[in-house]
Design a protein around this motif. Structure first.
Motif, PDB file in Angstrom:
ATOM      1  N   THR A  94       3.427  83.255  -6.980  1.00  0.00           N
ATOM      2  CA  THR A  94       3.214  84.329  -6.014  1.00  0.00           C
ATOM      3  C   THR A  94       4.404  84.432  -5.071  1.00  0.00           C
ATOM      4  N   ARG A 111      -4.355  82.615 -15.867  1.00  0.00           N
ATOM      5  CA  ARG A 111      -4.398  82.957 -14.449  1.00  0.00           C
ATOM      6  C   ARG A 111      -3.092  82.613 -13.750  1.00  0.00           C
ATOM      7  N   VAL A 168       5.493  86.402 -13.492  1.00  0.00           N
ATOM      8  CA  VAL A 168       4.623  86.116 -14.630  1.00  0.00           C
ATOM      9  C   VAL A 168       5.515  86.133 -15.865  1.00  0.00           C
ATOM     10  N   ARG A 214       0.486  82.210 -12.190  1.00  0.00           N
ATOM     11  CA  ARG A 214       1.666  83.011 -11.817  1.00  0.00           C
ATOM     12  C   ARG A 214       2.324  82.343 -10.611  1.00  0.00           C
ATOM     13  N   ARG A 262      -2.593  89.842 -10.461  1.00  0.00           N
ATOM     14  CA  ARG A 262      -1.779  88.727 -10.926  1.00  0.00           C
ATOM     15  C   ARG A 262      -0.309  89.129 -10.949  1.00  0.00           C
ATOM     16  N   SER A 301      -8.258  82.724  -9.483  1.00  0.00           N
ATOM     17  CA  SER A 301      -8.535  84.011 -10.083  1.00  0.00           C
ATOM     18  C   SER A 301      -8.121  85.134  -9.131  1.00  0.00           C
ATOM     19  N   SER A 302      -7.499  86.157  -9.655  1.00  0.00           N
ATOM     20  CA  SER A 302      -7.089  87.268  -8.812  1.00  0.00           C
ATOM     21  C   SER A 302      -6.941  88.523  -9.647  1.00  0.00           C
ATOM     22  N   ASN A 360      -3.090  79.448  -9.514  1.00  0.00           N
ATOM     23  CA  ASN A 360      -3.924  79.807 -10.651  1.00  0.00           C
ATOM     24  C   ASN A 360      -5.355  80.147 -10.256  1.00  0.00           C
TER      25      ASN A 360
END
Lengths: 432, 495
Positions: free
Chosen positions: B432, B428, B465, B430, B494, B490-491, B488
């Motif tokens: 942002t 999860r 990522v 990354r 990503r 949940s999305s 991290n």
């Protein structure tokens, strides 16, 4: 005169606007593109020049693309000064007398720092902080600077103060208004910055102006005299009283000028195939609540992208979405989305404001007095998500809903002390 | 150009250096009261580093203070940087290849620098010091002291503070104290690694026959270490990496990462951000990964053929397990990797896995002695020399002042390669990017120790990522516009 087989595009200026236009054009067309800049052959981030002087980064690190990127993408970069433009016959003239013809011209020549008007403003040691050359000059003078006076209470002024302070110079910041940048920042924000500036050991003189600059025997600066009669010895004067569109070289071009290059909402000038974007463009019909000239990084970027669309056959109007901006005042980060007035008309805008008791954290939400629809947000020392606020502004969310859902926009690093519960609690008290 | 150091800074520095000198002098001088000298040196260095850091960072407000980094000769690849690199490299060469110069005596009583640490070693593990005990002590001390410096420097950011407390805790407890004390309590057991967090393939000898046998003959503790090691590899690590990215290991737990983040922090800006170096990195680190994978299965293969291995596990069975694993890997890459990884990467992974499958099938059919047709002993010897010692030690730390603090993690660590592959495909985690707020200033890229050009993503409003990202969070910390955030949750979006 150089001729090109295909219709060529010439871009004047390799700042964020010109380069964004060039990159987006190159994605969609193989027309010859030439980028001309007097300042530096390749794109660098102007906003990062301060970090070069402070020793955070070498100059090369301010360049977002490696030097061979331009050649690989067939973007012809020229370092030269353009002296004049003939807008009707479509050619431009360089300082050395050479000329170059164009089919399409994009003017993205940016800004130039405003000059001080007091006597002594032309002395060696009185400089703006805008171009790479300003940085180079400051660097070459730096060893002889013990004290510096900076004139102007805006973003560049405070950055220049931070720069000089980081190199151990004694800095005095002279501001005409009675509080820092208070044409833009509401009172609490502005006051927070005032005390933060002083906490760093900078001398901040409010409601003060320069009366005269006294030269030294070597032809540099010896001291300044303020309008209050104070004499401040210094070896360097930073002139940061704002910027103006850099358009003087266009006087005889046939292109209509106001303060900047006049453009309609399609970024078109009065002459066909000539466009202007970025700091140098002046909108003849700006959108509601927007100024005709907006000299910030983000608008330049959006204009560059918009124009690239138009030039590739999809004529697109420049319609910037909600205003946004950000800055860092020494250690305090500032972000703003939408419209937050420094001194709002109570019929147009009301504000909810929260400030941390002993930390430099502040949040201000502006809203319509009757409908309570969100108009904008200011945050100091808290990070907020751009996209979420843009959505809320688009969807006409009310103040109450925004406060309720504030956590969704919260963008501070993990484990930061989250102020949102306190904000909500204070909001509930005020509402009662 | 450098800001002048204050009197208190200079005093602290002098004290610290004298402490270091006192320890180093045991190279030539045989001290009578080693405990006393060891303690005095320790105190001097501690007061020196902590005092220096305090007067460096607490004389100004909390905030990003990278002032003068590129004007400092020590950390901008100038003369002092090269000299420090030379000294560090020299130390590592002695440590790995000529420990007798440090006073180590394999046959009998050690002397010099190694023997200087006897009192502490006897106290902790009940035996005289070896060169590795000397190294472990200095290494741990460096992480603690420079970790404190790091906490002072980034005290405005709680992510940095918590993370650094974590690396200090894992180094001091898991890598240093617990293994030493366990050794003392189990003096009669043969040697095996007691550092619970040091898993294969970072601990490349985990599956080597001698280590395997020692664990099996190591009583309950040995068995526990064996089972926990396997659990770490196949269960704990994949789960944590899924939820948090590889940072749970690389910048919160790992000892190599721990040193890089603390003592190595002043050098983080020296990592190259060139695209060409990124290409080289991708090849290099995966070559090491394939190398250790082949070495390990070859070693196990040889072991299974020997008489000591017993009957429970045969070569044929092992071959099936490996083939199964490789087929699974190919499937994972085909399902998740095709979209996300670049074509070269997918093709390379699949080709190598396929070749391995065929070789293993062929060789297990004929029950050949040497898997991959190479003697597994020379394979492991070369890995131990080339990767274990030369790369991770000499180059990895010795070159901090030249190539930045994460040379090993970036170009050589097979563990980082595995975790990175998972981070890229099945995690999860990354970084942002905050809408359009990036001003391309380049602080994020400059201070990325892994050489990731963070700005190239941020300015295009893309999330970051990347398999190499160790999640140190410095990019988000130094960003002057609040553009980056490690996430991290949940999305769906990503990327």
């Amino acid at each position: 005169m150089k001729d090109f087989p295909k219709k060529n595009i010439v871009i004047l200026g390799n700042g964020i606007s010109g380069i964004t236009a060039a990159r987006h054009l190159r994605k969609r067309t193989d027309r010859p593109i030439t980028i001309i800049s007097e300042e530096h052959p390749y794109f660098f981030s102007r906003t990062a020049l301060m970090y070069v002087y402070m020793g955070h980064m070498p100059f090369e690190a301010t360049q977002p693309y490696e030097n061979d990127f331009w050649k690989k993408n067939n973007l012809n970069c020229i370092q030269a000064r353009v002296k004049n433009i003939n807008g009707r016959k479509k050619y431009l003239e360089f300082k050395n007398g050479e000329t170059m013809s164009f089919d399409v011209l994009i003017i993205a020549s940016g800004s130039k720092p405003n000059q001080l008007s007091c006597p002594g403003n032309d002395l060696n040691g009185v400089h703006g902080m805008y171009h790479k050359q300003d940085l180079d000059r400051l660097e070459s003078l730096s060893h002889s600077i013990k004290s510096a006076v900076i004139v102007g209470g805006g973003l560049i002024g405070i950055e220049l103060a931070e720069m000089l302070h980081s190199r151990g110079k004694k800095v005095t910041l002279i501001v005409r208004e009675n509080s820092f940048w208070n044409r833009v920042l509401p009172d609490a924000e502005s006051k927070m910055i005032n005390s933060h500036i002083e906490a760093h050991g900078i001398r901040l003189l409010l409601e003060t102006e320069l009366k005269a600059i006294i030269p030294s025997e070597q032809g540099g600066v010896k001291e300044v005299i303020t309008n209050k009669g104070e004499v401040i010895p210094c070896e360097y004067i930073g002139s940061t009283i704002g910027v103006s569109p850099n358009v003087d070289f266009l006087k005889d071009s046939g292109i209509a000028l106001g303060r900047g290059v006049l453009v309609n909402s399609f970024l078109e000038t009065n002459l066909p195939d000539i466009y202007a974007i970025g700091d140098c463009a002046e909108q003849t019909q700006p959108q509601k609540n927007r100024r005709p000239i907006e000299a910030v990084w983000y608008t330049g970027k959006i204009m560059g992208e918009t124009l690239a669309n138009t030039l590739c056959g999809k004529r697109k109007e420049y319609l910037p979405n909600h205003w946004f901006n950000s800055a860092k005042f020494f250690d305090i980060e500032y972000q703003t989305y939408g419209r937050v007035e420094a001194d709002p008309d109570p019929k147009e805008q009301k504000q909810f404001y929260w400030q941390h008791q002993n930390k430099n954290q502040l949040l201000r939400l502006s809203y319509h007095p009757e409908t309570e629809i969100l108009q904008g947000v200011n945050v100091m020392g808290i990070r907020m998500r751009h996209k979420i606020f843009e959505q809320w502004l688009d969807q006409n969310k009310t103040l109450e809903e925004v406060v309720d859902r504030l956590q969704e926009a919260y963008f501070d690093p993990e484990f930061s002390k989250n102020p949102i519960a306190k904000i909500k609690a204070d909001f509930a008290i005020i509402k009662q | 150009m450098v800001n002048k150091k204050s009197l208190s800074q200079n005093t602290a520095l002098l004290l610290g250096f004298l402490g270091l000198l006192l320890w180093s002098s045991s190279f030539w001088i045989e001290y009578q009261n080693k405990t006393l000298m060891l303690s005095i040196g320790f105190l001097m260095m501690s007061i020196g580093v902590i005092g220096y850091s305090y007067s460096l960072y607490f004389t100004s407000l909390a905030g990003i203070r990278n002032n003068g980094v590129w004007f400092s000769s020590l950390v901008s690849r100038s003369i002092w940087g090269w000299l420090l690199g030379l000294v560090l490299t020299g130390f590592y060469v002695l440590l790995y290849f000529y420990p007798e110069f440090l006073g180590y005596n394999e046959a009998g009583k050690s002397s010099g620098l190694v023997a200087f640490f006897d009192p502490l070693s006897v106290l902790l593990n009940g035996k005289p010091a070896t060169q590795w005990f000397l190294y472990g002590t200095v290494y741990t001390l460096a992480i603690i002291l420079f970790g404190i410096k790091f906490i002072f420097k980034y005290r405005n950011n709680r992510y940095q503070v918590f993370r650094t407390i974590s690396v200090i805790f894992f180094q001091l407890g898991f890598a240093f104290l617990i293994p030493e004390i366990l050794s003392k309590l189990n003096q009669d057991l043969p040697y095996f690694s007691k550092d619970l967090k040091n898993m294969w393939p970072l601990n490349y000898y985990f599956f080597e026959d001698w280590h395997f046998n020692n664990m099996l003959n190591g009583g309950n503790l040995g068995l526990f270490i064996l089972i926990f090691g396997l659990l770490m590899m196949f269960v704990i690590s994949p789960i944590l990496t899924y939820f948090f990215g590889k940072r749970w290991y690389c910048s919160w737990v790992c000892g190599c990462g721990g040193l890089a983040e603390t003592a190595g922090d002043p050098f983080r800006q020296l990592s190259s951000k060139k695209i060409s170096v990124w290409k080289f990195e991708r090849w290099m680190i995966h070559v090491v990964l394939v190398f250790i994978f082949i070495t390990t299965i070859a070693v196990i293969w040889t072991y299974l053929g020997s008489e000591t291995s017993g009957e429970t596990l045969t070569r044929k069975y092992f071959a099936n397990v490996i083939i199964g694993f490789l087929i699974l890997l190919i499937l994972v890459i085909l399902v998740w990797g095709r979209k996300e990884l670049n074509k070269d990467a997918v093709n390379t992974i699949i080709s190598i896995a396929t070749i391995l499958i065929f070789v293993i099938i062929w060789q297990s059919k004929w029950n050949q002695e040497n898997l991959m047709f190479v003697d597994s002993y020379s394979l492991r010897k070369w890995y131990g020399f080339g990767v274990g010692a030369a790369f991770s030690g000499v180059l990895g730390v010795g070159f901090y002042p030249i190539l930045g603090s994460r040379v090993w993690c970036r170009f050589g660590c097979p563990m980082a390669a595995i975790l990175g592959l998972q981070q890229r495909l099945l995690s999860r985690f990354r970084i942002t990017t905050n809408g359009g707020q990036c001003i391309s200033c380049g602080n994020c890229s400059s201070y990325c120790e892994m050489g990731i050009d963070v700005r190239s993503y941020a300015q295009n409003e893309e999330n970051i990522v990347r398999s190499s990202c160790v999640g140190c969070g410095i990019c988000a910390t130094v960003c002057p516009r609040g553009v980056l955030k490690l996430e991290n949750v949940s999305s769906k979006n990503r990327y």
